[in-house]
Every structure is written in structure tokens, then in C-alpha cells.
Design a protein around this motif. Structure first.
Motif, PDB file in Angstrom:
ATOM      1  N   THR B  70       7.246   0.700   0.371  1.00  0.00           N
ATOM      2  CA  THR B  70       7.997   1.689   1.150  1.00  0.00           C
ATOM      3  C   THR B  70       8.721   1.014   2.302  1.00  0.00           C
ATOM      4  OG1 THR B  70       6.100   2.101   2.572  1.00  0.00           O
ATOM      5  CG2 THR B  70       6.359   3.506   0.615  1.00  0.00           C
ATOM      6  N   SER B  71       9.788   1.649   2.768  1.00  0.00           N
ATOM      7  CA  SER B  71      10.500   1.116   3.930  1.00  0.00           C
ATOM      8  C   SER B  71      10.536   2.121   5.066  1.00  0.00           C
ATOM      9  CB  SER B  71      11.937   0.736   3.519  1.00  0.00           C
ATOM     10  OG  SER B  71      12.599   1.881   3.037  1.00  0.00           O
ATOM     11  N   ILE B  72       9.949   3.306   4.847  1.00  0.00           N
ATOM     12  CA  ILE B  72       9.918   4.325   5.903  1.00  0.00           C
ATOM     13  C   ILE B  72       8.481   4.850   5.997  1.00  0.00           C
ATOM     14  CG2 ILE B  72      10.786   6.602   6.627  1.00  0.00           C
ATOM     15  CD1 ILE B  72      13.312   6.053   5.011  1.00  0.00           C
ATOM     16  N   GLY B  76       1.599   9.646   7.635  1.00  0.00           N
ATOM     17  CA  GLY B  76       0.520   8.812   8.125  1.00  0.00           C
ATOM     18  C   GLY B  76       0.449   7.430   7.518  1.00  0.00           C
ATOM     19  N   TYR B  77       1.226   7.184   6.495  1.00  0.00           N
ATOM     20  CA  TYR B  77       1.257   5.828   5.932  1.00  0.00           C
ATOM     21  C   TYR B  77       2.266   4.990   6.684  1.00  0.00           C
ATOM     22  CZ  TYR B  77      -1.157   7.720   1.851  1.00  0.00           C
ATOM     23  OH  TYR B  77      -2.049   8.310   1.022  1.00  0.00           O
ATOM     24  N   GLN B  78       1.948   3.726   6.843  1.00  0.00           N
ATOM     25  CA  GLN B  78       2.903   2.836   7.493  1.00  0.00           C
ATOM     26  C   GLN B  78       3.941   2.350   6.492  1.00  0.00           C
ATOM     27  OE1 GLN B  78       0.840  -0.237   9.625  1.00  0.00           O
ATOM     28  NE2 GLN B  78       0.629   1.174  11.345  1.00  0.00           N
ATOM     29  N   ARG B  79       4.997   1.816   7.024  1.00  0.00           N
ATOM     30  CA  ARG B  79       6.002   1.249   6.123  1.00  0.00           C
ATOM     31  C   ARG B  79       5.475  -0.043   5.502  1.00  0.00           C
ATOM     32  NH1 ARG B  79       9.543  -2.587   8.752  1.00  0.00           N
ATOM     33  NH2 ARG B  79      11.221  -1.977   7.337  1.00  0.00           N
ATOM     34  N   GLY B  80       6.023  -0.418   4.394  1.00  0.00           N
ATOM     35  CA  GLY B  80       5.606  -1.655   3.741  1.00  0.00           C
ATOM     36  C   GLY B  80       4.416  -1.457   2.829  1.00  0.00           C
ATOM     37  N   ARG B  81       4.049  -0.210   2.556  1.00  0.00           N
ATOM     38  CA  ARG B  81       2.933   0.046   1.657  1.00  0.00           C
ATOM     39  C   ARG B  81       3.357  -0.226   0.214  1.00  0.00           C
ATOM     40  NH1 ARG B  81       1.277   5.397  -0.720  1.00  0.00           N
ATOM     41  NH2 ARG B  81       3.108   6.209   0.338  1.00  0.00           N
ATOM     42  N   TRP B  82       2.580  -0.991  -0.503  1.00  0.00           N
ATOM     43  CA  TRP B  82       2.887  -1.244  -1.913  1.00  0.00           C
ATOM     44  C   TRP B  82       2.512  -0.034  -2.749  1.00  0.00           C
ATOM     45  CZ3 TRP B  82       5.728  -4.278  -4.754  1.00  0.00           C
ATOM     46  CH2 TRP B  82       6.226  -5.448  -4.171  1.00  0.00           C
ATOM     47  N   LEU B  83       3.413   0.403  -3.559  1.00  0.00           N
ATOM     48  CA  LEU B  83       3.165   1.594  -4.367  1.00  0.00           C
ATOM     49  C   LEU B  83       2.738   1.189  -5.765  1.00  0.00           C
ATOM     50  CD1 LEU B  83       6.364   3.543  -3.326  1.00  0.00           C
ATOM     51  CD2 LEU B  83       4.019   3.968  -2.526  1.00  0.00           C
ATOM     52  N   LEU B 258       3.828  10.190  -4.880  1.00  0.00           N
ATOM     53  CA  LEU B 258       3.206   9.037  -4.218  1.00  0.00           C
ATOM     54  C   LEU B 258       3.283   9.130  -2.699  1.00  0.00           C
ATOM     55  CD1 LEU B 258       4.484   6.118  -6.498  1.00  0.00           C
ATOM     56  CD2 LEU B 258       2.360   7.413  -6.672  1.00  0.00           C
ATOM     57  N   SER B 259       3.629  10.337  -2.190  1.00  0.00           N
ATOM     58  CA  SER B 259       3.763  10.522  -0.743  1.00  0.00           C
ATOM     59  C   SER B 259       4.681   9.497  -0.098  1.00  0.00           C
ATOM     60  CB  SER B 259       2.380  10.464  -0.057  1.00  0.00           C
ATOM     61  OG  SER B 259       1.553  11.436  -0.588  1.00  0.00           O
ATOM     62  N   VAL B 260       5.865   9.422  -0.619  1.00  0.00           N
ATOM     63  CA  VAL B 260       6.884   8.532  -0.059  1.00  0.00           C
ATOM     64  C   VAL B 260       7.944   9.398   0.594  1.00  0.00           C
ATOM     65  CG1 VAL B 260       8.639   6.793  -0.616  1.00  0.00           C
ATOM     66  CG2 VAL B 260       6.450   6.815  -1.842  1.00  0.00           C
ATOM     67  N   HIS B 261       8.479   8.920   1.718  1.00  0.00           N
ATOM     68  CA  HIS B 261       9.542   9.651   2.401  1.00  0.00           C
ATOM     69  C   HIS B 261      10.722   9.880   1.433  1.00  0.00           C
ATOM     70  CE1 HIS B 261      12.692  10.682   5.218  1.00  0.00           C
ATOM     71  NE2 HIS B 261      11.736  10.835   6.167  1.00  0.00           N
ATOM     72  N   PRO B 262      11.203  11.122   1.355  1.00  0.00           N
ATOM     73  CA  PRO B 262      12.261  11.421   0.365  1.00  0.00           C
ATOM     74  C   PRO B 262      13.515  10.575   0.554  1.00  0.00           C
ATOM     75  CG  PRO B 262      11.435  13.437   1.393  1.00  0.00           C
ATOM     76  CD  PRO B 262      10.788  12.305   2.124  1.00  0.00           C
ATOM     77  N   ASP B 263      13.726  10.075   1.793  1.00  0.00           N
ATOM     78  CA  ASP B 263      14.955   9.305   2.021  1.00  0.00           C
ATOM     79  C   ASP B 263      14.742   7.812   1.861  1.00  0.00           C
ATOM     80  OD1 ASP B 263      16.280  11.624   2.502  1.00  0.00           O
ATOM     81  OD2 ASP B 263      15.936  11.570   4.680  1.00  0.00           O
ATOM     82  N   ASP B 264      13.518   7.423   1.475  1.00  0.00           N
ATOM     83  CA  ASP B 264      13.229   5.986   1.371  1.00  0.00           C
ATOM     84  C   ASP B 264      14.093   5.361   0.275  1.00  0.00           C
ATOM     85  OD1 ASP B 264      12.132   3.432   1.004  1.00  0.00           O
ATOM     86  OD2 ASP B 264      10.196   4.156   1.800  1.00  0.00           O
ATOM     87  N   PRO B 265      14.953   4.416   0.669  1.00  0.00           N
ATOM     88  CA  PRO B 265      15.874   3.872  -0.327  1.00  0.00           C
ATOM     89  C   PRO B 265      15.259   2.791  -1.203  1.00  0.00           C
ATOM     90  CG  PRO B 265      16.309   2.895   1.798  1.00  0.00           C
ATOM     91  CD  PRO B 265      15.157   3.855   1.998  1.00  0.00           C
ATOM     92  N   ARG B 266      14.090   2.262  -0.804  1.00  0.00           N
ATOM     93  CA  ARG B 266      13.606   1.065  -1.465  1.00  0.00           C
ATOM     94  C   ARG B 266      12.410   1.326  -2.361  1.00  0.00           C
ATOM     95  NH1 ARG B 266      12.037  -3.651   2.515  1.00  0.00           N
ATOM     96  NH2 ARG B 266       9.948  -2.806   2.202  1.00  0.00           N
TER      97      ARG B 266
END
Lengths: 239, 422
Positions: B70-72, B76-83, B258-266
Motif C-alpha cells: 500500500t502507499s496510503i 489503522g494500517y500504515q502505508r507500505g503494508r504488503w498485501l 483487503l482494507s486498502v484506501h480506495p484511492d491507493d494507486p499502487r
């Protein structure tokens, strides 16, 4: 048959205009053989063009067979030409890439006569001119006199009421000239009006009536013998 | 108006015969123009056919997605979490999507240019080893040359079976040896070969494909301890669904799962064959248009040549036209004659160009069919519709070419025409 009333025509120049015909009054009845004489620049060719509906005029009136010819459209002029008039020219004006037969048949093509009929009539007409053995020759393969016979055949193919001939013997030697003139006389004898523009007195002498034109006006009009006399030795005053 | 009766045909032929060199020269331009149109359009089509043939082994509505980091920061999750995706996510996605027909989980053991990981007898090789499901073939079609592909029973029973590519057979097995029923050792685990396949197509991708081994997805998780983990998803977009829309919707579904920010481009990677096809289609229709355009311009140049020569011809034939007028030709007849002549010349030339162009395309096609190599160029052709279009363009241009000379001819007065020399 032909009636001109006060025909005037001038050609536009860069500055002003050059009057060529200055009020021509002329009546020609059916079956006449008329010579129009005059020096070059006298307007005789222009007069013939007006008579032949090849050129318009500025003012005056022209009745052909009782119909007013002023203000004709190109299409109407073409129709009257093809209906009433036949042309014979000094330089023959045969189409060089068409045979004698095709040249003679061409006016019928423009009258939408079927092909077979055209061929038949053209061959018949060439026969009358004594040219049927040259039917498949191109104009370049014919002598001057023969070319003019083909041209006359072409003029006659549509059974016109009037033949307009512009210096028909101008390019021919005297023997051939008189041959062509006798052909034209025969044509006239069959009831067709013949109008010949010429500057040769002996040609005019073979017509019934001579009209002398000078500087755009008719100066003499009468029986051929009488009129020709004063200028018998040339083409008139060359001014 | 343009009815071609015998008389008019004779008149037209006389025009050509009278001055064959001029007729040829004026016709050359138009013929060349049409030839160029046929050749360029045909060549563009050849390139298109070639590229499409190479794309042919790919399924047009296939789409692939994978997870990254993730990049955003989000929920509660930090950025850089491996999915990571697992099989439950796949089932959830299949249940919730409105854009997809098929979702295939896939996972792979590194192999290409890696260490030798597959052994049979004394032979060994480095191959891609993938866990797949029975429906995988719908996404990546292959020719089964021997045996069968994986089936549902293999997956349910977590059988240790594999389907090998043709190159794998070549490397691991003796020539003439039937690999069916034989076992190969993949990273220490024995698998029985149940099928051999050759990939469709023959490009670089296909070569790579031929050096792959497929085993049941379920077996993969057990054998190589990846359990339910999914490497990437191979999907089929439903018919009639826009590829871009399907891609975006699928990404959003996975992100929400996966609870990722909808705008996360990466976070989610995605690649869709349909988009590639659309791009290629756009490129090729552009190419078709350009070839038609430039061909038409070449044709226009030729037609201008014809106009030019016709104008000269009118000038030369002033007297002839005057004679025709004095013999009773109406302006309409003259107009018809001149446009007729121009049409005749242009169409004659155009048809010659057409025949030559199509002939050349056929010749090149024949050469390629008989094994000639022209790279990505394949089966150059021009379809009937394009030929009709081109002929219409030609006809239009021919009329256009005739108008100016015809008007010029009409402007000639019979008197002037007769007076002119020649």
C-alpha cells in the motif's frame, strides 16, 4: 425566310468598342442564292455568324422562318442551327480524327438519330457528292475539293433550309472552286437557300443576288451581274 | 446521363487513340494514385493481420491482477503494508463481482533463469511451476498434445499430478519416450505427468509458456507450503463489459476486501488484454485511415494531372468543339462529352491501378503463404468494402477532375472556336 432589321453589333475593345455591323436590314427569301461581298473588316463574316446563330447581336431583330431569334439561349441556338442551318467553311472544319463518313454523320449524332440510320443517310449524302468511295478516308487523305464536298455533305445531312458558306472556295484552286460552286448551285436548285460570303467577284457572279457590305453597312444589293460590275477587278476598295 | 451507348464509347475510344501518349500520361497519375491506395491499405492490413495473429493466442477478454504494497495509510494500517490474496478472497470476489465471468487463482514457483528445480532421471531443468485450476485453460488456451489438462478431481483430491509444456518434455525426457505416467521431481516433490501441451502462437511469450509446468492449485499450497496464498488472479471479463470499467471495479472490490484506501494507486496491479486489444485496434484503425488518406492524396495529385491535361486538350481542341457546336451540339452534349472523357480516362486508369495493386498484394500474399518470411507482416489484403470506397472516391474525383475542363469547354463560343487556328 431570313429577315434582319437594323442589326447592330460591336466587339468590345480594351477601351470602348469596335462597331462591326451598323444597322443591317436584309430580307432573304426561301430558295435564293445570295453572295455577301466585302473587303476584310467590312463585317461580312460577322454578318454570316449572326445569320448562323453562331454569334449574337447587340440590337435590332432577326427572324428565321418567322421566329424571332433575339435573346436565344445556347441550347435554343444549337437546336435552330441543327434544324435550319448548315455550315460550310473556308478551312472545311472537318474533324481530323473522324472519317469522311463520321464527319458527315456527326450532325445526326447531335440530333439523336440512331446509328444505323445515320450511317445510311451519311453514305447516301456522300454518294450525292460523288464521295462515297472516300467514305472511310480521314480528312488528311482527301484533297481540298474533296474535303469541301465532305463538308457540304455534312452541311446538307440534316436537310437544312439554309446553307451558310464562309469563303467556301477560299482555299481552293479555280477549277475546284467552280466544281464546288456547281455543287452549291445544285443544292440551291433543290430549293435550299444558299448564302455565300466571298470576296471573289467571279464566285459572286455565280449567285443570283449580291449584297455588298462596306464598313458595317450594306452599300449595294441587287442582281449579281449588276452589282459586281464596279469591283470586277478585285476585292473592292481595300481601306 | 452517363449511359454508355456504342456511339459515345466510340467517341471516347477515339479520344484515347488519337493521342495515346497524352492519354497514357494523364492516366498514369490516377492509376498510380489508386495503385498506391491499394498497396498502402493492403500493407496496413498485412501488418494488422500479422500483429493480430501474434495476439491470437491471447484471450481478448482476459485480465490479470496482483497485489503489491500500500502507499496510503488506511483503517489503522500504515502505508507500505504488503498485501496478499488467499483462496477465500478469490471466492469472495467471484461471489461479489458483476463484471467477471471467471476468476482463476494462480501461484508460481520461480523458475525462468533460476536454478534447476525440476528433475527427471538424469535430466534437470529450470521451469516455471504454476498452481492452477481446471478452468485456467479458458484464460490461457493451449493445445493438449498428449493426455489431458488438470481437472476438478485433481484439485479436490489434491493429486500430485502435472501437465508439462512441450519444451519441458524435450529437455527432461528422451526422444520418443512417452512422458505420460512418468514422474518428475519438482523441488523434491514427485509429480506424475498427466498431459503435455504446446502453447498457441509462436512469439516469445509462447516460447516461455512451453517451458512451464502446471500442477493443481490445491496441491501447490500443500507441497510448497504456500497454503491458501494466491500469487495473482487470471480473470475473464463478461461479454459486452467495458474492459476499463471492469478493471476499475475489480480493483475497488479487491481494495475493499483487503482494507486498502480506495484511492491507493499502487496497492493493486492490473493488466487487461482487452485494453491492449483496444489500443491495437485504435492504432490499426488510425493506420487504415492514414493509408487511405495518403493514398487519396496521391490519387488527388493524379486527378489534378488529368484535369491539367484535359485543360490542355480543350485548348487544343477549341476548333473541334466549335465545329461540334456549329453542327448542333448543345452545351449539355459538350459538357457530357468532356466529363465523359475525363471519367473514362480516370476510371480506365484507376481500374488498371486497382488490378495491378490487387495483383501485387495477391503476389506478396502468395509468396508469404508459400513460406516467405516478412516478419510480423502477414496476409496483406484489401476487402471488397474498401475497394468500393476507393472506387467511390475515384469516381468523385473523376467528376471533380472533369468539371473545370468542361466549364472551360463551355466558355468557348462557337465563333471564337471556329476562328481559332488548328
Amino acid at each position: 425566310m431570313l429577315a434582319l432589321r437594323g442589326i447592330e453589333k460591336s466587339y468590345p475593345l480594351a477601351v470602348g468598342s469596335l462597331p462591326v455591323l451598323k444597322g443591317i436590314d436584309l430580307n432573304i427569301t426561301q430558295g435564293e442564292m445570295v453572295a455577301i461581298m466585302g473587303s476584310s473588316g467590312s463585317g461580312k463574316s460577322t454578318l454570316l455568324n449572326v445569320l448562323g446563330l453562331l454569334d449574337g447581336f447587340d440590337s435590332g431583330g432577326y427572324d428565321l422562318d418567322g421566329v424571332d431569334m433575339s435573346g436565344l439561349s445556347e441550347k435554343q441556338a444549337a437546336r435552330y442551327r441543327s434544324q435550319f442551318l448548315g455550315f460550310v467553311f473556308q478551312s472545311f472544319n472537318l474533324i481530323s480524327f473522324k472519317t469522311a463518313l463520321e464527319n458527315v454523320a456527326l450532325p445526326l449524332f447531335y440530333q439523336k438519330v440512331p446509328r444505323r440510320e445515320r450511317q445510311r443517310r451519311a453514305l447516301e449524302m456522300l454518294g450525292k457528292m460523288g464521295m462515297d468511295d472516300r467514305a472511310d478516308h480521314l480528312p488528311s487523305e482527301l484533297s481540298g475539293g474533296q474535303k469541301q464536298r465532305v463538308a457540304i455533305a455534312r452541311a446538307l445531312i440534316t436537310s437544312p433550309r439554309v446553307i451558310l458558306a464562309d469563303e467556301p472556295t477560299g482555299a481552293l484552286d479555280s477549277t475546284t472552286s467552280s466544281e464546288v460552286m456547281s455543287v452549291l448551285r445544285e443544292v440551291n436548285a433543290s430549293g435550299i437557300t444558299v448564302i455565300i460570303v466571298t470576296h471573289e467577284a467571279d464566285i459572286a457572279a455565280k449567285c443570283d443576288r449580291t449584297i455588298r457590305l462596306h464598313d458595317g453597312v450594306i452599300i449595294e444589293d441587287g442582281r449579281s451581274g449588276e452589282v459586281v460590275e464596279p469591283t470586277a477587278n478585285g476585292a473592292g476598295s481595300s481601306d | 446521363m452517363m449511359g454508355l451507348d456504342r456511339d459515345r464509347l466510340i467517341e471516347l475510344v477515339q479520344v484515347v487513340v488519337r493521342n495515346p501518349l497524352r492519354a497514357f500520361l494523364s492516366a498514369l497519375g490516377a492509376g498510380w494514385g489508386l495503385f498506391m491506395i491499394i498497396i498502402t491499405v493492403g500493407a496496413a492490413r498485412g501488418l494488422e493481420n500479422g500483429v493480430k495473429a501474434d495476439m491470437g493466442n491471447d484471450v481478448a477478454n482476459s485480465m490479470f491482477a496482483w497485489t503489491m504494497s500500500t502507499s496510503i495509510p488506511y483503517k489503522g494500517y500504515q502505508r507500505g503494508r504488503w498485501l496478499e490474496l488467499d483462496i477465500d478472497d478469490v471466492q469472495w470476489l467471484e461471489a461479489n463481482t458483476q463484471h467477471l465471468d471467471l476468476v482463476c487463482p494462480e501461484i508460481q514457483l520461480g523458475g525462468w533463469q533460476g536454478t534447476n528445480n525440476v528433475i527427471h532421471g538424469k535430466q534437470s531443468g529450470a521451469f516455471d511451476v504454476s498452481g492452477a485450476i481446471a478452468e485456467y485453460q479458458q484464460v490461457k488456451p493451449m493445445n493438449i498434445t498428449n493426455g489431458r489438462f488438470l481437472n476438478q478431481a485433481d484439485l479436490d483430491a489434491e493429486r500430485k499430478v502435472c501437465v508439462i509444456g512441450s519444451r519441458v518434455q524435450d529437455i527432461l525426457f528422451e526422444f520418443g519416450e512417452n512422458p505420460l505416467g512418468e514422474t518428475v521431481q519438482i523441488q523434491g516433490v514427485l509429480f506424475r505427468v498427466v498431459g503435455v501441451y504446446t502453447p498457441k502462437g509462436n512469439d516469445e511469450d509462447a516460447q516461455n509458456e512451453a517451458e512451464s509446468i502446471y500442477i493443481p492449485f490445491t496441491t501447490f499450497g500443500k507441497a510448497f507450503n504456500t497454503r491458501d496464498r494466491v500469487g495473482w488472479l487470471s480473470m475473464l471479463i463478461k461479454d459486452g463489459v467495458d474492459a476499463e470499467e471492469a478493471e476499475e471495479a475489480t480493483k475497488q472490490l479487491i481494495k475493499s476486501r483487503l482494507s486498502v484506501h480506495p484511492d491507493d494507486p499502487r496497492a493493486i496491479g492490473c493488466w487487461s488484454m482487452a485494453e491492449e486489444f483496444q489500443k491495437a485496434e485504435l492504432l490499426f484503425s488510425g493506420m487504415r485511415l492514414i493509408s487511405l488518406l495518403f493514398g487519396s492524396l496521391a490519387l488527388l495529385a493524379g486527378v489534378i494531372g488529368i484535369t491539367n491535361i484535359m485543360l490542355i486538350s480543350i485548348k487544343e481542341r477549341t476548333k473541334e468543339l466549335g465545329i461540334r457546336r456549329s453542327l448542333g451540339a448543345t452545351p449539355v452534349r459538350i459538357l457530357r462529352q468532356i466529363i465523359g472523357e475525363t471519367l473514362f480516362l480516370t476510371l480506365l486508369a484507376g481500374l488498371c491501378g486497382l488490378v495491378l495493386g490487387v495483383g501485387l498484394l495477391e503476389a506478396v500474399d502468395g509468396y508469404l503463404e508459400s513460406g516467405g518470411d516478412a516478419g510480423v507482416f502477414r496476409h496483406p489484403e484489401i476487402d471488397f468494402g474498401t475497394v468500393l470506397t476507393v472506387l467511390c472516391i475515384l469516381l468523385g474525383m473523376a467528376i471533380f477532375a472533369g468539371i473545370l475542363p468542361a466549364l472551360r469547354a463551355l466558355a468557348i463560343k462557337p465563333v471564337e472556336a471556329l476562328r481559332s487556328e488548328g
